[in-house]
Design an enzyme around this catalytic site. Sequence first.
Site: not given
Length: 284
Positions: A127, A12
């Site tokens: 993460y 993105q």
Amino acid sequence: MQKILVTGASGQLGSELALLSKNYSQFEWFFADRTQVSLDNLSVLSSQLEKIKPNIILNCGAYTAVDKAETEYDLADVVNHLAVAVIATHAKENNAKLIHISTDYVFDGTSSIALTEEAVTKPINVYGASKRAGEIACFEKNSDAIIIRTSWVYSRFGNNFVKTMQRLLQERDSIGVVNDQIGSPTYAADLAQAMMDIVSAKEWIAGIYNYSNEGEISWYEFVLAIKEIGDYTCEVNGISSSAYPTPAKRPAYSLLDKSKIKLLYGVSVPDYKESLAICLKFKV
């Protein structure tokens, strides 16, 4: 002419930088995909960087599958931590500027006020832990680097929350969205511009910076805004995180304080609704 390397070029943020690059023709741009800069293959990464010879590195590449990271710890650690150390080392040894993108997931979500760059980090999922390890490694190898923490990134490009919600709002009569996780979304085009504001500035001030759009909202409120701007008729209901369990825990509160980047770099931070309206003008 200085060369800018963008890792994660197909993501993105990389895609938004590719669009923005047309406004910065004073630079030579190199948009690297996974084969050209292999963040998951440390044995070739250094030689790839040596071949490209960038003057500026915008490290937008990352392992971002938050739930899959719970079972793919090693891969998340290589891409988000060990590869960052290699990139930071290369930048330091070759006098290249480095902007590395990090995340609000380095926090545990227990705060009740907007988080500054000095706030205590305590990741609650794999993460977040891999990204925090990457931050630490980045500064250990290169104290001249800049790290930008961001949150809830979306764009006209790639797969993201906004696109998913647009699809569901069209397909369903009603949806439930978590209403007890608070933060602010980030339009990737705005973040890309903020990065170029820093790159183009007269002074390079190393350290951590926060960037997201203005606003303090829940995911539920975000979807209400998507519904309103897109003029959808689907009913949107708020639900608790406990009603929508995921493999990885999410921070309950991760609103970022943007005062530092505004003060030191004069970066513009648009309201989330303003940027969302711009993004939704593009066809999904």
